[in-house]
Scaffold this active site. Sequence first.
Site, PDB file in Angstrom:
ATOM      1  N   GLU A 154       0.326  -0.989   0.134  1.00  0.00           N
ATOM      2  CA  GLU A 154       0.316   0.149   0.061  1.00  0.00           C
ATOM      3  C   GLU A 154       0.415   1.179  -0.191  1.00  0.00           C
ATOM      4  O   GLU A 154       1.787   1.199   0.305  1.00  0.00           O
ATOM      5  CB  GLU A 154      -0.925   0.682   1.471  1.00  0.00           C
ATOM      6  N   CYS A 174       3.186   8.503   1.562  1.00  0.00           N
ATOM      7  CA  CYS A 174       3.384   7.290   2.932  1.00  0.00           C
ATOM      8  C   CYS A 174       4.376   6.176   2.388  1.00  0.00           C
ATOM      9  O   CYS A 174       2.989   5.430   1.586  1.00  0.00           O
ATOM     10  CB  CYS A 174       2.727   7.389   3.676  1.00  0.00           C
ATOM     11  N   CYS A 209       5.833  -7.805   7.851  1.00  0.00           N
ATOM     12  CA  CYS A 209       6.309  -6.540   8.976  1.00  0.00           C
ATOM     13  C   CYS A 209       6.538  -7.524   9.978  1.00  0.00           C
ATOM     14  O   CYS A 209       5.706  -8.445  10.690  1.00  0.00           O
ATOM     15  CB  CYS A 209       6.150  -5.716   9.533  1.00  0.00           C
ATOM     16  N   CYS A 269       3.419  -5.813  16.029  1.00  0.00           N
ATOM     17  CA  CYS A 269       2.483  -4.816  17.517  1.00  0.00           C
ATOM     18  C   CYS A 269       1.219  -5.044  17.233  1.00  0.00           C
ATOM     19  O   CYS A 269       0.732  -5.276  16.243  1.00  0.00           O
ATOM     20  CB  CYS A 269       3.195  -3.091  16.924  1.00  0.00           C
ATOM     21  N   CYS A 277      -1.633  -3.189  14.710  1.00  0.00           N
ATOM     22  CA  CYS A 277      -0.796  -3.046  13.070  1.00  0.00           C
ATOM     23  C   CYS A 277      -1.473  -4.239  12.069  1.00  0.00           C
ATOM     24  O   CYS A 277      -1.362  -5.768  13.011  1.00  0.00           O
ATOM     25  CB  CYS A 277       0.454  -2.743  12.725  1.00  0.00           C
ATOM     26  N   GLY A 320       5.715  -1.925   6.936  1.00  0.00           N
ATOM     27  CA  GLY A 320       6.970  -2.887   6.991  1.00  0.00           C
ATOM     28  C   GLY A 320       7.526  -1.582   8.075  1.00  0.00           C
ATOM     29  O   GLY A 320       7.471  -0.600   8.443  1.00  0.00           O
ATOM     30  N   GLU A 321       8.944  -2.254   8.484  1.00  0.00           N
ATOM     31  CA  GLU A 321       9.862  -1.260   9.200  1.00  0.00           C
ATOM     32  C   GLU A 321      11.270  -1.330   8.471  1.00  0.00           C
ATOM     33  O   GLU A 321      12.033  -1.802   8.178  1.00  0.00           O
ATOM     34  CB  GLU A 321      10.470  -2.847  10.742  1.00  0.00           C
ATOM     35  N   SER A 376      10.309   6.053   9.840  1.00  0.00           N
ATOM     36  CA  SER A 376       9.567   5.966  11.122  1.00  0.00           C
ATOM     37  C   SER A 376      10.022   4.568  11.670  1.00  0.00           C
ATOM     38  O   SER A 376      10.104   3.895  10.853  1.00  0.00           O
ATOM     39  CB  SER A 376       8.045   6.049  10.783  1.00  0.00           C
ATOM     40  N   SER A 416       8.230   5.064  17.127  1.00  0.00           N
ATOM     41  CA  SER A 416       6.771   4.816  17.275  1.00  0.00           C
ATOM     42  C   SER A 416       7.105   3.795  18.993  1.00  0.00           C
ATOM     43  O   SER A 416       7.275   3.066  19.309  1.00  0.00           O
ATOM     44  CB  SER A 416       6.541   3.754  16.975  1.00  0.00           C
ATOM     45  N   LEU A 417       6.831   5.335  19.987  1.00  0.00           N
ATOM     46  CA  LEU A 417       6.791   5.007  21.356  1.00  0.00           C
ATOM     47  C   LEU A 417       5.930   3.892  21.891  1.00  0.00           C
ATOM     48  O   LEU A 417       6.217   3.236  22.840  1.00  0.00           O
ATOM     49  CB  LEU A 417       7.769   6.395  21.926  1.00  0.00           C
ATOM     50  N   HIS A 418       4.700   4.515  22.414  1.00  0.00           N
ATOM     51  CA  HIS A 418       3.228   4.173  22.118  1.00  0.00           C
ATOM     52  C   HIS A 418       3.672   3.575  24.036  1.00  0.00           C
ATOM     53  O   HIS A 418       2.410   3.569  24.532  1.00  0.00           O
ATOM     54  CB  HIS A 418       3.410   2.550  21.568  1.00  0.00           C
ATOM     55  N   ASN A 427      -6.041   2.710  15.835  1.00  0.00           N
ATOM     56  CA  ASN A 427      -7.466   2.798  14.913  1.00  0.00           C
ATOM     57  C   ASN A 427      -7.217   1.126  14.115  1.00  0.00           C
ATOM     58  O   ASN A 427      -6.380   0.668  13.785  1.00  0.00           O
ATOM     59  CB  ASN A 427      -6.807   3.513  13.911  1.00  0.00           C
ATOM     60  N   CYS A 442      -1.879   1.500   7.556  1.00  0.00           N
ATOM     61  CA  CYS A 442      -0.762   0.757   7.244  1.00  0.00           C
ATOM     62  C   CYS A 442      -1.613   0.009   7.564  1.00  0.00           C
ATOM     63  O   CYS A 442      -1.667  -1.020   8.273  1.00  0.00           O
ATOM     64  CB  CYS A 442       0.775   0.831   7.335  1.00  0.00           C
TER      65      CYS A 442
HETATM   66  N1  SAH Z   1       7.169   0.164  11.512  1.00  0.00           N
HETATM   67  C1  SAH Z   1       7.218   1.933  11.049  1.00  0.00           C
HETATM   68  C2  SAH Z   1       6.518   2.785  10.606  1.00  0.00           C
HETATM   69  C3  SAH Z   1       5.982   2.186  10.109  1.00  0.00           C
HETATM   70  S1  SAH Z   1       3.722   2.337  11.065  1.00  0.00           S
HETATM   71  C4  SAH Z   1       6.816   1.969  12.045  1.00  0.00           C
HETATM   72  O1  SAH Z   1       5.974   1.283  12.993  1.00  0.00           O
HETATM   73  O2  SAH Z   1       7.800   3.358  13.042  1.00  0.00           O
HETATM   74  C5  SAH Z   1       3.537   4.356  11.324  1.00  0.00           C
HETATM   75  C6  SAH Z   1       3.877   4.528  12.528  1.00  0.00           C
HETATM   76  O3  SAH Z   1       1.866   4.508  12.893  1.00  0.00           O
HETATM   77  C7  SAH Z   1       3.514   3.421  13.408  1.00  0.00           C
HETATM   78  O4  SAH Z   1       3.932   4.810  14.616  1.00  0.00           O
HETATM   79  C8  SAH Z   1       2.533   2.973  13.728  1.00  0.00           C
HETATM   80  O5  SAH Z   1       2.812   2.628  15.156  1.00  0.00           O
HETATM   81  C9  SAH Z   1       1.200   2.790  13.894  1.00  0.00           C
HETATM   82  N2  SAH Z   1      -0.038   2.863  13.420  1.00  0.00           N
HETATM   83  C10 SAH Z   1       0.096   1.317  13.100  1.00  0.00           C
HETATM   84  N3  SAH Z   1      -0.686   0.701  13.075  1.00  0.00           N
HETATM   85  C11 SAH Z   1      -1.765   1.891  13.671  1.00  0.00           C
HETATM   86  C12 SAH Z   1      -3.301   1.414  13.854  1.00  0.00           C
HETATM   87  N4  SAH Z   1      -3.838   0.801  14.220  1.00  0.00           N
HETATM   88  N5  SAH Z   1      -3.214   2.365  14.744  1.00  0.00           N
HETATM   89  C13 SAH Z   1      -2.366   3.958  15.109  1.00  0.00           C
HETATM   90  N6  SAH Z   1      -1.096   4.137  14.653  1.00  0.00           N
HETATM   91  C14 SAH Z   1      -0.964   2.570  13.862  1.00  0.00           C
HETATM   92 FE1  SF4 Z   2       5.377  -3.593  11.608  1.00  0.00          FE
HETATM   93 FE2  SF4 Z   2       5.937  -0.563  11.758  1.00  0.00          FE
HETATM   94 FE3  SF4 Z   2       3.322  -2.530  11.982  1.00  0.00          FE
HETATM   95 FE4  SF4 Z   2       4.837  -2.195  14.202  1.00  0.00          FE
HETATM   96  S1  SF4 Z   2       3.597  -0.783  13.302  1.00  0.00           S
HETATM   97  S2  SF4 Z   2       3.867  -4.264  12.898  1.00  0.00           S
HETATM   98  S3  SF4 Z   2       6.582  -2.544  13.214  1.00  0.00           S
HETATM   99  S4  SF4 Z   2       4.911  -2.054  10.790  1.00  0.00           S
END
Ligand code: SAH
Ligand code: SF4
Length: 339
Positions: free
Chosen positions: A92, A105, A112, A116, A119, A159-160, A191, A214-216, A290, A332
Amino acid sequence: MKSLKDIPNEELFSLLKSWGQPAFRVKQLRTWLYGPRFAATYDEMTNLPATLREKLAETVAPFALKVVQRLEDPNDGTVKWLSELLDGNTIETVLIRVPHRTTVCVSTQVGCAVRCVFCASGRYGLVRDLTKAEIIDQVMLACRELGRRVDNVVVMGMGEPLMNLDALVSALDELGSPETIDLGNRHVTISTSGIVPGIRALAELRRPWNLALSLHAVNDEERARIIPTEHRYPLEEIFAACEYHRELTNRMLTLEYALIDGRNDSRSTLERLAAIARRLHAKVNLIPCNSNASNCKSPSLRRCHEALAFLEQSGVQATLRISHGQGILAACGQLKFKI
Ligand code: SAH
Ligand code: SF4
């Protein structure tokens, strides 16, 4: 079959030479590829001899992606593409338009490995890395759509990125060349979920690309519940790597923080988040989570705004990501996996 943008320049020169073509053909090709037309087929390249176009078509794929779905959000003009790669995998890409600024983007992997919990991209693990051409051609999709060069590139799709650093760096360096689209390094943001060796390697390249972490979560225990795999690094190691990145590149860090109702949005957690941001000289980007997973719901919009106000009152520069393309599943991986 290889993609055109995966073929090194010298190789392309010798290929065309072996077909009896003059050296200027490579320059002509580049002009078609990188503007003002951003060509995706050889048929468009009308000043190349027909026989050459045929030969190229038999040997090298002109574009790495075949769009299989294009969705446009009628409210904000966000466009999301699902594209098929030459091997049939899909990825995508999203184009976000706000007044006076366009941002694409891009994805860096199919799937990946980090996985997470909220995701969609990580749901089935890693399938494979994208190639340089597959990354570049996502940016070209956006340029084709706009009919001009896109302003910003954010590496925040599937992806990472730091687990596919070589291809990413080749792609970004190519896009930054005045011979292609001359994309300024400061208009690029990468990111990462916090891959420590990758952050250090990126720092040592000394390119002034922006870094987002991406701290969270504000402690390792809660973070382990969000990133439950072996690809999670200890926060202190991640912070040290981010400080190293800032020392070497002089770029300000962004902390991305997906707000999850009842898990990482309490007042004391936000206080800790503010302290981390101050320590790292970082700004914070709050993202309402989300996801359909029942334990990963976003707090109410009012609570998200309260969290934003709290960070600002604590002296931290913060934003709340207004979700673009809500109507077209813009997080994503959400189109590919339709969660
Ligand atoms: N893999 C990398 C970059 C891609 S994700 C990373 O994790 O940073 C880009 C951002 O979107 C990251 O901060 C990720 O944690 C966040 N993200 C992914 N899925 C999400 C979701 N369902 N709700 C909110 N944020 C999300
Ligand atoms: Fe991979 Fe980023 Fe999604 Fe985490 S948020 S699974 S690192 S793409």
